[in-house]
Write a protein that holds these residues in place. Structure first.
Motif, PDB file in Angstrom:
ATOM      1  N   GLY A  29     -33.943 -14.526  70.695  1.00  0.00           N
ATOM      2  CA  GLY A  29     -35.278 -15.113  70.718  1.00  0.00           C
ATOM      3  C   GLY A  29     -35.201 -16.548  70.259  1.00  0.00           C
ATOM      4  O   GLY A  29     -34.122 -17.124  70.110  1.00  0.00           O
ATOM      5  N   TYR A  30     -36.357 -17.145  70.035  1.00  0.00           N
ATOM      6  CA  TYR A  30     -36.411 -18.519  69.555  1.00  0.00           C
ATOM      7  C   TYR A  30     -35.786 -18.630  68.164  1.00  0.00           C
ATOM      8  O   TYR A  30     -35.912 -17.727  67.334  1.00  0.00           O
ATOM      9  CB  TYR A  30     -37.858 -18.990  69.441  1.00  0.00           C
ATOM     10  N   HIS A  31     -35.146 -19.741  67.915  1.00  0.00           N
ATOM     11  CA  HIS A  31     -34.784 -20.101  66.548  1.00  0.00           C
ATOM     12  C   HIS A  31     -35.973 -20.834  65.932  1.00  0.00           C
ATOM     13  O   HIS A  31     -36.766 -21.450  66.646  1.00  0.00           O
ATOM     14  CB  HIS A  31     -33.549 -21.002  66.534  1.00  0.00           C
ATOM     15  N   ARG A  32     -36.101 -20.764  64.609  1.00  0.00           N
ATOM     16  CA  ARG A  32     -37.266 -21.363  63.956  1.00  0.00           C
ATOM     17  C   ARG A  32     -37.387 -22.852  64.264  1.00  0.00           C
ATOM     18  O   ARG A  32     -38.501 -23.376  64.396  1.00  0.00           O
ATOM     19  CB  ARG A  32     -37.210 -21.135  62.445  1.00  0.00           C
ATOM     20  N   ASP A  33     -36.243 -23.581  64.381  1.00  0.00           N
ATOM     21  CA  ASP A  33     -36.308 -25.009  64.681  1.00  0.00           C
ATOM     22  C   ASP A  33     -36.910 -25.253  66.059  1.00  0.00           C
ATOM     23  O   ASP A  33     -37.653 -26.223  66.262  1.00  0.00           O
ATOM     24  CB  ASP A  33     -34.916 -25.637  64.602  1.00  0.00           C
ATOM     25  N   GLU A  34     -36.588 -24.398  67.016  1.00  0.00           N
ATOM     26  CA  GLU A  34     -37.158 -24.555  68.355  1.00  0.00           C
ATOM     27  C   GLU A  34     -38.670 -24.388  68.322  1.00  0.00           C
ATOM     28  O   GLU A  34     -39.404 -25.132  69.005  1.00  0.00           O
ATOM     29  CB  GLU A  34     -36.537 -23.529  69.298  1.00  0.00           C
TER      30      GLU A  34
END
Length: 480
Positions: A29-34
């Motif tokens: 899934g998405y990384h928090r930075d993304e």
């Protein structure tokens, strides 16, 4: 005479890398930075308190061009590391490496752990690595081709543009300057082309620098906060991570590359640049990956030695890179099923994988708390998160009136003073004490038993804000 270019093998490696990264992009899934960059892209600016504008800009471009999906936001990172593979091959060629050396350099770069992480996920690292490689390529051309001093201008242009992604390119500049002063060739410092390149870099960086000056140098404050928060831990990890950033085999070959650069007086300054950048990183408490661009330079130089070595030595080098690449792939890419991830060493070694799991469960927990609010009250209720990743995940899911005091997001507040009811997540008792009453309504559970920043967080429903948001907002700000 310039060596032939191994364009077929390098192109195949770059294309295969690009295709594999895109195919694997949606597996976690998405990384928090993304999620954070996606929010920042909706607020275009010359800079933000924790970074320059390029990565958020490319996040928005990826979403706009390729769709608001995990894969869409990751097209540009995958393309960036494909370009990186080509640039490292060109650096190898510039250092007199033949087709075999170029192919080994391309393959070793493509299968390095940090290359794969940078290409799989949209991070500032994703674009910093090719920008450093381009700058190093042009610096090599300027040092090795004294009859073509205009390459200093090309290097200056890339360095100036790189400041719009991260200011860490200053480490390369300081390392080169120290190298020229300590090891030469000092005559390069008398070249008007070098100083013209420096002036061009500065001119291109001016808007970025003006943002810092007019906003009281927010990135210096951010760097100080990061150093105070994790500086000691990062210093302990620095040396081990230098040996494993791109895999152990790359590090061994890079040692030979350092020796090769040191023996060549024309480019010895770039050999000196690595220990200088490493020392500055250690002193500042910076991240261990800040030297990644110079490690790839040393690796490229080492590949020239590999290409000229005896057959058995070449076989061992290639075998070592293949084994290292397999380990890097398992570590850096989403190859382990989510259900099995917690039982492996991967989450402990790869923060990107660890923090890319569980966002739907996090959003569901917050929504569960919001549903406990009566409809009339829900119309003015707000959500406050302690982290930019949490904020980004909720915005991505369409949750209304989401705020955070984390880094740049604080500037997008305060919430309206009518929001006296709030759902709070990832905040401490002092923050909850700002309300008359708070009760925990949900707990985040990613369902995979994976320990990350969101796992086990309590989601609190709080009512009766004691001090209006407009008055208390400065107390909610934090950097990390």
């Amino acid at each position: 005479m310039e060596r032939p270019l191994a364009w077929r093998s390098v192109t195949v490696i770059a294309v295969l890398l690009f295709g594999a990264l895109l195919a694997l992009s949606p597996w976690y899934g998405y990384h928090r930075d993304e999620l954070y960059f996606r929010v920042l892209s909706e607020h275009p600016a010359w800079g933000y308190v924790d970074q320059p504008p390029l990565t958020p800009l490319l996040a928005g471009a990826g979403v706009g061009l390729f769709g608001d999906t995990v894969t869409g936001i990751r097209v540009f990172p995958a393309l960036a590391v494909a370009v990186l593979v080509w640039l490292v091959a060109l650096i190898t060629r510039e250092l007199d490496g033949g087709r075999l050396a170029q192919a080994v350099a391309a393959a070793g770069t493509a299968t390095g752990a940090y290359t794969l992480i940078a290409g799989h996920t949209l991070l500032t690292l994703s674009f910093d690595l090719p920008l450093w490689a381009a700058a190093i390529l042009f610096l090599l051309k300027a040092l090795l081709r004294e009859q073509e001093p205009r390459w200093w201008l090309a290097a200056g242009a890339v360095i100036g543009l790189a400041t719009y992604n991260k200011h860490l390119i200053a480490l390369l500049v300081l390392g080169l300057a120290a190298g020229l002063l300590l090891a030469g060739p000092r005559r390069a410092l008398r070249s008007p082309w070098l100083w013209a390149g420096a002036a061009l870099a500065l001119a291109l960086a001016v808007p970025n620098l003006l943002y810092q000056v007019t906003n009281d140098w927010p990135q210096l404050k951010m760097a100080a906060a990061l150093s105070a928060d994790k500086g000691a831990e990062l210093r302990v990890l620095f040396v081990p991570m230098q040996l494993t950033l791109f895999g152990p085999a790359v590090s061994v070959i890079a040692v030979f590359g350092f020796v090769r650069l040191w023996r060549d007086r024309r480019v010895r300054a770039l050999a000196v640049a690595y220990p200088v950048a490493a020392a500055l990183t250690l002193l500042s408490g910076g991240r261990f990956d800040y030297t990644g661009g110079l490690i790839l330079l040393l690796f490229a130089a080492g590949c020239v030695t590999v290409g000229a070595a005896a057959r058995r030595a070449r076989w061992w080098a290639v075998a070592g890179l293949a084994a290292s690449g397999l380990c890097s792939a398992v570590l850096a890419l989403p190859l382990v099923p989510v259900a099995d991830l917690a039982a492996t060493p991967v989450p402990g070694l790869n923060e990107v994988a660890r923090e890319s799991v569980g966002w739907p469960a996090f959003v569901a927990a917050v929504q569960e708390a919001r549903r406990a609010i009566p409809p009339a009250e829900q119309a003015t209720a707000v959500v406050f998160t302690g982290s930019y990743g949490e904020h980004g995940a909720l915005v991505r899911a369409g949750v209304p009136r989401v705020y955070s005091g984390h880094n740049q997001l604080w500037l997008y507040g305060p919430p309206p003073d009518t929001g006296t009811t709030a759902v709070l997540v990832n905040v401490g008792p002092r923050a909850r004490a700002q309300f008359g009453s708070c009760e925990q309504r949900a707990t985040v559970d990613n369902g995979a038993g994976l320990e990350n920043e969101e796992q086990g967080l309590g989601v609190w429903l709080c009512r009766g804000l004691r001090t209006p948001w407009s008055v208390s907002w400065p107390r909610w700000r934090h950097f990390s």
